[in-house]
Design an enzyme around this catalytic site. Structure first.
Site, PDB file in Angstrom:
ATOM      1  N   ASP A   1      -0.317 -81.791  -9.619  1.00 12.78           N
ATOM      2  CA  ASP A   1      -1.260 -80.997  -8.841  1.00 12.78           C
ATOM      3  C   ASP A   1      -1.906 -81.935  -7.820  1.00 12.78           C
ATOM      4  OD1 ASP A   1      -2.877 -79.032  -7.947  1.00 12.78           O
ATOM      5  OD2 ASP A   1      -4.163 -78.946  -9.731  1.00 12.78           O
TER       6      ASP A   1
ATOM      7  N   ASP B   1       0.859 -76.776  -3.317  1.00  9.56           N
ATOM      8  CA  ASP B   1       0.465 -78.126  -3.721  1.00  9.56           C
ATOM      9  C   ASP B   1       0.580 -78.418  -5.217  1.00  9.56           C
ATOM     10  OD1 ASP B   1      -1.589 -76.527  -4.525  1.00  9.56           O
ATOM     11  OD2 ASP B   1      -3.159 -77.952  -3.984  1.00  9.56           O
ATOM     12  N   GLU B   2       1.336 -77.617  -5.944  1.00  8.55           N
ATOM     13  CA  GLU B   2       1.555 -77.972  -7.346  1.00  8.55           C
ATOM     14  C   GLU B   2       2.929 -77.490  -7.800  1.00  8.55           C
ATOM     15  OE1 GLU B   2      -0.901 -75.877 -10.263  1.00  8.55           O
ATOM     16  OE2 GLU B   2      -1.607 -74.582  -8.658  1.00  8.55           O
TER      17      GLU B   2
END
Lengths: 393, 369
Positions: free
Chosen positions: A9, A106-107
């Site tokens: 993350d 974003d993860e």
């Protein structure tokens, strides 16, 4: 460890990218979301850790963030850039395993089963990824390593920013049980308050209840919660995800109420949804209309399309039917949304009909032509006249 | 009101009438069954305003009366009663309160006044009347019913066209993708034309029996249709509007004509369906050449290829179909052999039983772009 899963993350992703590229922002409270003086309705999309010290959180109205931290650096953000950085990050993951499941920009989850011989134990792989991202992209991320997806996500969240946390099978109870129930997947505000009413505040308390009690209170979801609370999660890391729905919505800077304007916005949204369906090769069988009033009351209406469609008009026409079932009289509208669901693969085949809808055939041809023009000159190169003459809200 | 009747007879009648009862309605009486006494017995009625069913049954009438009782409760309760005689009577102080007794079981049900129950559609006195053998009508309905449109985009297609002309009774249904046509000889030569809602047709089909010695009377006027069966009357509004000129759709010239074993072809299509429904597109390819090769394939699932021997005349052809549409038609073909006629890969395929030229089915193919 059974199936070793890594969850990565990025830390304050959008803000971190801006701070990396603009040295003058470093060490300052950076808030991505918009200009609080202009985008009155916008919300915080990302806040840097410096900004979080002022109590600023994601999804908070931008205006409130501004009040908390008037000297903060407020930026609209550059999605194109973030998407590009996201691709670079995903590329790093794929050096270590082909089983990468992006969860958002974003993860991602990574299944590193069988990668030990090449790259060492999962912990070492996690550290290597973290190091690659720091060295090559100058960005920080938090990483969790655990026997399944749920625990991996819990782990990455434990030591943010920059942490690397491993939950071994023996640690599950010690780590998981003291956490508040909101950390369970699927527990939102409503479920949480229902659980609190039952005297349950932590995951441990929930895990100690008999499963039957949870099933009685929450049905099928109860059994799922119970298993999660015990640290069990059987879901696999899947590399490609079937889209279930494609939708678009827009929030207006000021509430709108003019029916003509409402229709124009819906047409534009239907246009976007249809384009997106075509790009992804889907046909929709259902459409949804979402209306949020000024007081945040929200209604949604769903309807089935006469035939699976990826063209604007069938979708728009159905949306108008649905609109007729929504009470608009005298109520300001804050948000409008058009969604499509029940997606089926557009394998390039069409069931013929005795009564070909000549209008539809014509629209299909026009749409194909417009798609070609836009592929060359960019989105918006061709516009509907209705949308050109529209007064801006 | 006071009557005595056999439990099984009452349960069966309720089962039939309940199909017409509205499940959702703001009017409580609409969710009920109307019970009325007649000299000869009891009459039950249910309606959802679109269509209604009336069913007469034998009962000993002790005191005349009428009441509306909640359909779901009553049906469920009567069904769960032991076999035997049921004695139902209204309370002396409240005629809407009905006491139903069977052996040691007594239960009270409160109802609504009969006046609140809407009148079922009735054919006017000058309505046209047709009499059709029950078994034949059942077969004709089942052969055409599949092609009635389920979605409401073109309301007229949600009905079945019934027409009489030149001593023929004709039924037609189409949902745009296929068309079913069935005709039978009919003695009278009055010309009639009506579009009956698919829902009513499906209900009538369930009630009809395979009997050859009984006739069903169909009454038609401008707005409604009434089916009079043995002890059961179903009435429905007609679908308004003009049915599309279906004769123009039925092709008469063909480029490829095939005769094949109906069961063998059906079996091949059913096997292909197993594979293609997994893939979600239901698409089969028919290669018509020395026989018919049925090919079904889905990505990630598998592929099936099945050769069915057939007598082929004319040009070879490759054509794609939604396998469901073909199978819906084959389920209604009892003959050993079947005719398939094609004019091209993008034109309808005409399917007929070899012997019986009173039935035909048109299925439009799928076009690959």
């Amino acid at each position: 460890m059974e199936t070793p899963i890594i969850h990565v993350d990025m830390d304050a992703f959008f803000a971190a990218v801006e701070m990396r590229d603009n040295p003058q922002y470093r060490g300052k409270p950076v808030i991505i979301g918009g200009d609080p003086r202009r985008d009155v309705r916008a919300v915080v999309s990302t806040a840097s850790y410096e900004a979080r010290k002022y109590g600023i959180r994601s999804a908070m109205p931008l205006v409130q963030a501004w009040r908390l931290c008037p000297h903060g650096i407020f930026l609209r953000g550059n999605m194109r850039k973030y998407a590009e950085v996201s691709r670079q990050i995903m590329a790093i993951f794929s050096r270590y395993t082909p089983l990468v499941e992006p969860l958002s920009i974003d993860e991602a989850f990574l299944d590193v089963t069988g990668c030990e011989k090449l790259f060492g134990p999962p912990r070492q792989i996690a550290a290597a990824i973290q190091e690659d991202i720091r060295r090559e992209l100058n960005l920080s991320c938090s990483v969790g390593v655990a026997p399944n997806k749920f625990l991996a996500k819990i782990a990455s969240d434990l030591h943010k920013p920059g942490g690397l946390t491993v939950i071994a099978p023996g640690d599950i109870e010690r780590v998981l049980h003291p956490l508040p129930i909101e950390k369970l997947w699927g527990v939102g505000e409503k479920t949480a308050s229902k659980l609190r009413d039952m005297g349950i505040d932590t995951i441990g308390q929930l895990a100690r209840l008999p499963e039957s009690l949870l099933t009685a209170a929450f049905g099928k979801m109860g059994a799922g919660l119970w298993r999660l609370a015990r640290g069990e999660d059987g879901r696999m890391v899947t590399t490609s995800r079937e889209a279930k729905s494609i939708s678009r919505e827009v929030t207006f800077p000021r509430d709108i109420s003019d029916p003509e304007q409402v229709r124009a916005v819906l047409l534009e949204l239907a246009d976007d949804v249809a384009l997106s369906l075509r790009r992804h090769g889907y046909l929709a069988t259902k459409v949804t209309l979402k209306v949020r009033y000024g007081n945040f009351d929200t209604v949604t209406r769903q309807g089935t399309l006469p035939a699976p469609a990826c063209l604007t008009m069938p979708i728009y026409t159905r949306v108008l039917d649905l609109l007729a079932r929504v009470d608009l009289r005298g109520r300001g509208i804050r948000l409008l949304g058009v969604g499509s669901g029940g997606l089926v693969d557009q394998t390039g085949c069409r069931q013929l009909s005795f009564f070909e809808n000549s209008g539809l055939v014509r629209e299909e041809k026009i749409t194909q032509a417009i798609d070609k023009v836009e592929a060359r000159y960019g989105r918006g190169a061709v516009k509907r006249a209705t949308l050109l003459i529209r007064k801006d809200p | 009101m006071h009557f005595v009747c056999e439990k099984n007879v009452l349960a069966a009648a309720l089962g039939i009438v309940q199909r017409a009862v509205a499940t959702k309605s703001p009017l409580p009486a609409l969710k009920g069954v109307l019970l009325e006494t007649e000299e000869s017995g009891l009459v039950l009625s249910g309606t959802n305003l679109e269509f209604g069913i009336k069913c007469s049954l034998q009962a000993k009438i002790i005191e005349h009366g009428a009441v509306v009782l909640p359909a779901k409760l009553l049906t469920e309760f009567i069904r769960k009663m032991p076999d035997g005689m049921i004695d139902a009577s209204s309370h002396s102080d409240n005629p809407l309160n009905i006491n139903i007794a069977c052996g040691n079981i007594k239960f009270d049900l409160s109802g609504y006044p009969a006046e609140e129950f809407p009148k079922l559609a009735e054919a006017s006195s000058d309505a046209a009347r047709l009499a059709v053998e029950e078994g034949l009508l059942k077969e004709m309905f089942s052969q055409t019913e599949v092609a009635i449109a389920r979605d409401e985009t073109r309301p007229i297609l949600t009905g079945l066209l019934l027409e009489t002309e030149a001593n023929k009774l004709k039924l037609v249904a189409t949902d745009g993708h296929r068309l079913a046509f069935r005709q039978a000889a009919y003695a009278d030569n009055t010309e009639l034309k009506a579009v009956i809602p698919g829902k009513a047709i499906r209900e009538v089909s369930k009630i009809l029996e395979d009997a050859q010695d009984k006739k069903v009377e169909i009454c038609l006027d401008d707005t409604c249709v009434v089916f009079i069966m043995d002890g059961i009357v179903l009435s429905s509004r007609l679908v308004e509007g003009k049915y599309p000129p279906y004769q123009q759709i039925i092709p008469t010239d063909f480029k490829t004509s095939v005769v094949a074993d109906a069961q063998a072809l059906q079996a091949a299509l059913e096997r292909a369906e197993i594979i293609v429904r997994e893939g979600g597109n239901n698409l089969v390819l028919l290669q018509v050449d020395q026989g018919i090769t049925v090919i079904g394939a889905s990505q990630d699932v598998g592929r099936v290829e099945d050769f069915v021997p057939a007598e082929v005349q004319g040009e070879p052809l490759e054509i794609r179909f939604n396998v469901r549409l073909l199978l819906d038609c084959f389920h209604n073909i009892k003959d050993q052999q079947v005719h398939l006629d094609f004019t091209g890969p993008y034109s309808p395929c005409m399917i007929r039983p070899f012997e019986n030229h009173n039935y035909l089915h048109l299925v439009l193919p799928v076009r690959l772009s």
